[in-house]
Scaffold this motif. Structure first.
Motif, PDB file in Angstrom:
ATOM      1  N   GLN A  54      88.134 -12.113-112.832  1.00 28.15           N
ATOM      2  CA  GLN A  54      89.119 -11.069-113.094  1.00 28.15           C
ATOM      3  C   GLN A  54      88.419  -9.723-113.063  1.00 28.15           C
ATOM      4  OE1 GLN A  54      92.332 -11.566-116.123  1.00 28.15           O
ATOM      5  NE2 GLN A  54      91.359  -9.866-117.179  1.00 28.15           N
ATOM      6  N   GLU A  73      88.150  -4.368-115.851  1.00 25.64           N
ATOM      7  CA  GLU A  73      89.195  -3.784-116.697  1.00 25.64           C
ATOM      8  C   GLU A  73      90.451  -4.640-116.573  1.00 25.64           C
ATOM      9  OE1 GLU A  73      91.229   0.598-117.574  1.00 25.64           O
ATOM     10  OE2 GLU A  73      89.723   0.348-115.998  1.00 25.64           O
ATOM     11  N   LYS A  74      91.142  -4.859-117.651  1.00 20.41           N
ATOM     12  CA  LYS A  74      92.316  -5.722-117.633  1.00 20.41           C
ATOM     13  C   LYS A  74      93.351  -5.213-116.634  1.00 20.41           C
ATOM     14  CE  LYS A  74      92.044  -7.538-122.346  1.00 20.41           C
ATOM     15  NZ  LYS A  74      92.736  -7.661-123.650  1.00 20.41           N
ATOM     16  N   GLU A  96      96.493  -5.149-116.734  1.00 19.73           N
ATOM     17  CA  GLU A  96      97.541  -4.362-117.390  1.00 19.73           C
ATOM     18  C   GLU A  96      97.095  -2.912-117.587  1.00 19.73           C
ATOM     19  OE1 GLU A  96      98.125  -8.637-118.183  1.00 19.73           O
ATOM     20  OE2 GLU A  96      96.391  -7.284-118.370  1.00 19.73           O
TER      21      GLU A  96
END
Length: 343
Positions: free
Chosen positions: A107, A110-111, A113
């Protein structure tokens, strides 16, 4: 299953491995002494190629990607890259009990979202033309589009090939385009930013975003440029306050952002904004390809071969960031003096 203890980032040459991985790719080959399998094993920290040779390979008529495996063997090197030489392989299926999928799916740092929120903020703060601002808000506010974007990779393998990768790439392209607009103020910043935000939107439909990254049937048949245009067209038709000429330019930038016909663009860039979008897209993709092969920033020299760049990557000695020197008063050149005298 027992807790995962060893990750791809931990695999040093000579290490003995007996660990669970996600099988990202599998292909069967034939050697003189029998069949063999070439596998790509994955977890959240990266991927490693693995080989299963005969006679052990003969025990598997078929091995499909998208399932978890228990792999045992030793880490060697092949063409300057680590490779796991397997002496045992157990297929665990796509959903073994007790497996945390988050440990196996890479991933963005940074998220996703947060990346989406940053993209929305950038567009709202820097697009001055209200119709373009509303258009971007409506597209990004669509529930299906939001869900797709949050999970989508930026590519199958070349760059940003992880969950949130498409948003990370899109945000960077917007930032590069915005910086160039500050250097060249005559550019149509608003239309350029709108096109930068959605230039790769079709990748959310072109690629799968589950346990494996692969092309969908639509992605194989149509490609992300056409898929993105089909997603955006209903929003463009409803945007009655957008001038037809702006919409035409927006569409042109999307279909020309690969830059050349041989790279998949139906048209080559015909405006400076379209050319800037192409280069901003290419800059971010290439920089990410260089940086992803550098595992240890302190290790200088040749660090690996990148197939997408068709070259070995060299990590050079760099000047370390220091406290910037105190700013000296800027000297006024003749042109500045002339402008001041006319004011």
């Amino acid at each position: 299953m027992s807790e995962k203890r060893i990750f791809v980032r931990d695999l040093a040459v000579g290490a003995q491995v007996n660990e669970c991985f996600l099988l990202a790719q599998a292909s069967k080959g034939q050697a003189r002494n029998g069949p063999f399998w070439t596998l790509k094993l994955q977890d959240a920290t990266g991927t490693i190629e693995a080989k299963l040779w005969s006679p052990a390979a003969g025990a598997f008529e078929e091995i499909s990607a998208g399932q978890f495996v228990l792999a045992s063997g030793v880490v060697n090197t092949f063409r300057d890259q680590p490779q796991l030489n397997l002496d045992g392989l157990e297929l665990l299926g796509p959903s073994p009990e007790g497996v945390d999928h988050g440990l196996f799916l890479p991933q963005s740092a940074e998220k996703p979202e947060c990346l989406l929120a940053a993209l929305e903020e950038l567009l709202a703060a820097n697009i001055g033309h209200a119709p373009w601002r509303r258009f971007c808000r409506k597209v990004l506010g669509d529930p299906e589009i939001r869900e797709k974007l949050l999970a989508a990779p930026g590519a199958k393998a070349m760059h940003h090939a992880y969950r949130g990768g498409l948003l990370e790439h899109t945000l960077s392209v917007c930032r590069v385009a915005l910086s160039l607009c500050q250097l060249y103020p005559a550019l149509d910043r608003d239309t350029l930013l709108a096109s930068a935000a959605f230039h790769d939107l079709g990748k959310a439909w072109e690629l799968t975003a589950g346990l494996t990254r692969d092309y969908t049937d639509e992605g194989q048949m149509l490609g992300h440029i056409m898929l993105g245009m089909s997603v955006l067209e209903p929003f463009l038709r409803k945007a009655k306050d957008l001038e037809p000429g702006l919409v035409l330019h927006f569409r042109h930038m999307l279909v020309s952002h690969h830059g050349e016909l041989e790279y998949g663009s139906p048209r080559a860039p015909m405006t400076p904004e379209a050319m800037i979008l192409h280069f901003a897209d290419n800059i971010d993709a290439k920089v990410q390809q260089f940086s992803q092969v550098v595992e240890d920033p302190e290790k200088t020299g040749v660090v690996g071969y990148v197939r997408g760049l068709d070259r070995y990557v060299f990590n050079p000695v760099r000047v370390r960031p220091e406290t910037p020197p105190a700013k000296k008063p800027q000297e006024k050149g003749p042109a500045q003096c002339s402008l001041l005298s006319k004011a």
